[in-house]
Design an enzyme around this catalytic site. Structure first.
Site, PDB file in Angstrom:
ATOM      1  N   LYS A 189      -8.673   6.635   5.919  1.00 48.56           N
ATOM      2  CA  LYS A 189      -7.476   5.948   5.431  1.00 48.56           C
ATOM      3  C   LYS A 189      -7.866   4.789   4.519  1.00 48.56           C
ATOM      4  CE  LYS A 189      -4.036   7.090   8.879  1.00 48.56           C
ATOM      5  NZ  LYS A 189      -3.193   6.602   9.983  1.00 48.56           N
ATOM      6  N   LYS A 217     -11.079  -0.881  -1.760  1.00 45.25           N
ATOM      7  CA  LYS A 217     -10.834  -1.749  -0.598  1.00 45.25           C
ATOM      8  C   LYS A 217     -12.008  -1.545   0.370  1.00 45.25           C
ATOM      9  CE  LYS A 217      -5.907  -0.616  -1.007  1.00 45.25           C
ATOM     10  NZ  LYS A 217      -4.773   0.140  -0.454  1.00 45.25           N
ATOM     11  N   SER A 255      -2.520   0.639  -4.302  1.00 38.62           N
ATOM     12  CA  SER A 255      -3.001   1.823  -3.577  1.00 38.62           C
ATOM     13  C   SER A 255      -4.336   2.304  -4.122  1.00 38.62           C
ATOM     14  CB  SER A 255      -1.955   2.936  -3.714  1.00 38.62           C
ATOM     15  OG  SER A 255      -2.495   4.187  -3.339  1.00 38.62           O
ATOM     16  N   ALA A 256      -5.128   2.917  -3.242  1.00 40.18           N
ATOM     17  CA  ALA A 256      -6.398   3.524  -3.674  1.00 40.18           C
ATOM     18  C   ALA A 256      -6.168   4.892  -4.301  1.00 40.18           C
ATOM     19  CB  ALA A 256      -7.319   3.670  -2.464  1.00 40.18           C
ATOM     20  N   ASP A 272       0.880  -1.171   0.000  1.00 39.61           N
ATOM     21  CA  ASP A 272       0.000   0.000   0.000  1.00 39.61           C
ATOM     22  C   ASP A 272       0.924   1.229   0.000  1.00 39.61           C
ATOM     23  OD1 ASP A 272      -2.383   1.570   0.518  1.00 39.61           O
ATOM     24  OD2 ASP A 272      -1.670   1.746   2.575  1.00 39.61           O
ATOM     25  N   LEU A 273       0.401   2.384  -0.324  1.00 43.36           N
ATOM     26  CA  LEU A 273       1.261   3.579  -0.385  1.00 43.36           C
ATOM     27  C   LEU A 273       1.097   4.471   0.856  1.00 43.36           C
ATOM     28  CD1 LEU A 273       3.231   5.382  -2.005  1.00 43.36           C
ATOM     29  CD2 LEU A 273       1.221   6.442  -3.066  1.00 43.36           C
ATOM     30  N   ASP A 274      -0.062   5.134   0.944  1.00 40.83           N
ATOM     31  CA  ASP A 274      -0.281   6.092   2.031  1.00 40.83           C
ATOM     32  C   ASP A 274      -0.315   5.354   3.372  1.00 40.83           C
ATOM     33  OD1 ASP A 274      -0.511   8.086   0.155  1.00 40.83           O
ATOM     34  OD2 ASP A 274      -2.693   8.068   0.112  1.00 40.83           O
ATOM     35  N   THR A 314       1.292  10.265   3.924  1.00 40.02           N
ATOM     36  CA  THR A 314       0.573  11.343   3.244  1.00 40.02           C
ATOM     37  C   THR A 314      -0.769  11.637   3.916  1.00 40.02           C
ATOM     38  OG1 THR A 314       0.090   9.619   1.669  1.00 40.02           O
ATOM     39  CG2 THR A 314       1.557  11.357   0.925  1.00 40.02           C
ATOM     40  N   GLU A 317      -0.101  -3.315   4.611  1.00 37.27           N
ATOM     41  CA  GLU A 317      -1.233  -2.376   4.668  1.00 37.27           C
ATOM     42  C   GLU A 317      -1.346  -1.690   6.028  1.00 37.27           C
ATOM     43  OE1 GLU A 317      -3.863  -0.754   3.828  1.00 37.27           O
ATOM     44  OE2 GLU A 317      -4.080  -1.260   1.725  1.00 37.27           O
ATOM     45  N   ASP A 318      -1.809  -0.436   6.013  1.00 31.78           N
ATOM     46  CA  ASP A 318      -2.023   0.273   7.284  1.00 31.78           C
ATOM     47  C   ASP A 318      -3.502   0.481   7.598  1.00 31.78           C
ATOM     48  OD1 ASP A 318      -2.370   2.214   5.197  1.00 31.78           O
ATOM     49  OD2 ASP A 318      -2.326   3.756   6.753  1.00 31.78           O
TER      50      ASP A 318
HETATM   51  P1  B16 Z   1      -6.299  10.239  -3.840  1.00 28.81           P
HETATM   52  P2  B16 Z   1      -3.680   4.153   0.041  1.00 28.81           P
HETATM   53  C1  B16 Z   1      -5.507   6.142  -0.060  1.00 28.81           C
HETATM   54  O1  B16 Z   1      -4.238   5.635  -0.338  1.00 28.81           O
HETATM   55  C2  B16 Z   1      -5.507   7.023   1.183  1.00 28.81           C
HETATM   56  O2  B16 Z   1      -5.219   6.248   2.340  1.00 28.81           O
HETATM   57  C3  B16 Z   1      -6.840   7.682   1.351  1.00 28.81           C
HETATM   58  O3  B16 Z   1      -6.853   8.513   2.490  1.00 28.81           O
HETATM   59  C4  B16 Z   1      -7.158   8.491   0.080  1.00 28.81           C
HETATM   60  O4  B16 Z   1      -8.444   9.103   0.173  1.00 28.81           O
HETATM   61  C5  B16 Z   1      -7.107   7.558  -1.127  1.00 28.81           C
HETATM   62  O5  B16 Z   1      -5.831   6.951  -1.195  1.00 28.81           O
HETATM   63  C6  B16 Z   1      -7.370   8.295  -2.437  1.00 28.81           C
HETATM   64  O6  B16 Z   1      -6.315   9.165  -2.667  1.00 28.81           O
HETATM   65  O7  B16 Z   1      -7.216  11.352  -3.458  1.00 28.81           O
HETATM   66  O8  B16 Z   1      -4.842  10.636  -3.905  1.00 28.81           O
HETATM   67  O9  B16 Z   1      -6.741   9.519  -5.103  1.00 28.81           O
HETATM   68  O10 B16 Z   1      -3.580   4.106   1.527  1.00 28.81           O
HETATM   69  O11 B16 Z   1      -4.636   3.144  -0.565  1.00 28.81           O
HETATM   70  O12 B16 Z   1      -2.324   4.167  -0.631  1.00 28.81           O
HETATM   71 MG    MG Z   2      -2.859   3.176   3.341  1.00 34.17          MG
END
Ligand code: B16
Ligand code: MG
Length: 219
Positions: free
Chosen positions: A46, A146, A115-116, A10-12, A18, A170-171
């Site tokens: 998240k 997810k 990542s989302a 996962d990224l964030d 972030t 994953e977090d």
């Molecule tokens: P964006 P992850 C997610 O990333 C974030 O945890 C979540 O807070 C955010 O709303 C989502 O990405 C969408 O991000 O606005 O940059 O498309 O944890 O799945 O890496």
């Molecule tokens: Mg995350």
């Protein structure tokens, strides 16, 4: 014998923090609509998609907006978020992420991002990690958020590794549920009380030893 496995990050909250930038941008947006927005509420966003995040904030504030304004608000939030992202450097990579990536590369393992975020590629470029990933699956590639396993199943497919031979870092609770639903080994990075559904849990990557990685590769 060591096998080739797929490692999906996962990224964030896993590679970089972030969440603090998402918080600032969502908070400004919520305040402009006279909605209060706390760090506790940010926790609940998240791993949640941008669209769903805005829906939740509007629900919390008991506010409804027409579709056109909804789309404008999403753009406004993302523009502010991108300003924060544009200033990111390698200093923002979370502790020992690079050590684990390098360990996996030396062991010839397959590595993907799952990542989302629709901004995942920009962030990986900013922190100079994009070359470490053989596959990048992000918010631009998935139709189901997810805890649906789609993002990780596409990652496994792109790596050409069977899902049950993949490991996910994953977090978020939704992300752990997605990894479990994909029949992958789930590793929670964060609070054990929150991530109790994960197969293994660590506070951060500094706690993950090479021995732990070796055990994953032989089992
Ligand atoms: P964006 P992850 C997610 O990333 C974030 O945890 C979540 O807070 C955010 O709303 C989502 O990405 C969408 O991000 O606005 O940059 O498309 O944890 O799945 O890496
Ligand atoms: Mg995350």
């Amino acid at each position: 014998m060591e096998q080739k496995k797929g490692f999906i990050f996962d990224l964030d909250g896993v590679i970089v923090d972030t969440a603090k930038y998402h918080f600032l941008a969502w908070q400004n947006l919520a305040n402009s609509l006279s909605i209060s927005f706390t760090e506790e509420q940010n926790e609940q966003l998240k791993g949640v998609s941008r669209v769903r995040s805005l829906e939740k904030i509007l629900e919390w504030g008991n506010v409804t907006v027409p579709e056109e304004q909804f789309n404008q608000l999403m753009t406004q939030k993302n523009e502010e978020y991108l300003e924060y992202i544009s200033k990111m450097t390698t200093n923002e990579i979370l502790p020992d992420v690079v050590r684990i990536l390098e360990t996996l590369i030396v062991k010839n393992q397959a590595i993907a991002l799952g990542s989302a975020s629709k901004n995942a590629r920009i962030i990986l470029e900013k922190v100079n990690l994009i070359d470490k990933f053989q596959a990048i699956v992000d918010g631009t590639n998935v139709t189901k958020a997810k805890p649906d396993p789609e993002v990780f199943l596409i990652g496994a497919k792109e790596l050409n590794i069977e899902p049950n031979q993949c490991v996910v870092f994953e977090d978020s609770v939704a992300g752990i549920q997605a990894a479990n639903a994909a029949n992958m080994i789930s590793i929670g990075i964060g609070d054990a009380k929150v991530l109790h559904e994960a197969d293994h849990i660590f506070n951060d990557f500094t706690e993950i030893t090479e021995e732990f990685i070796n055990n994953l590769l032989t089992n």
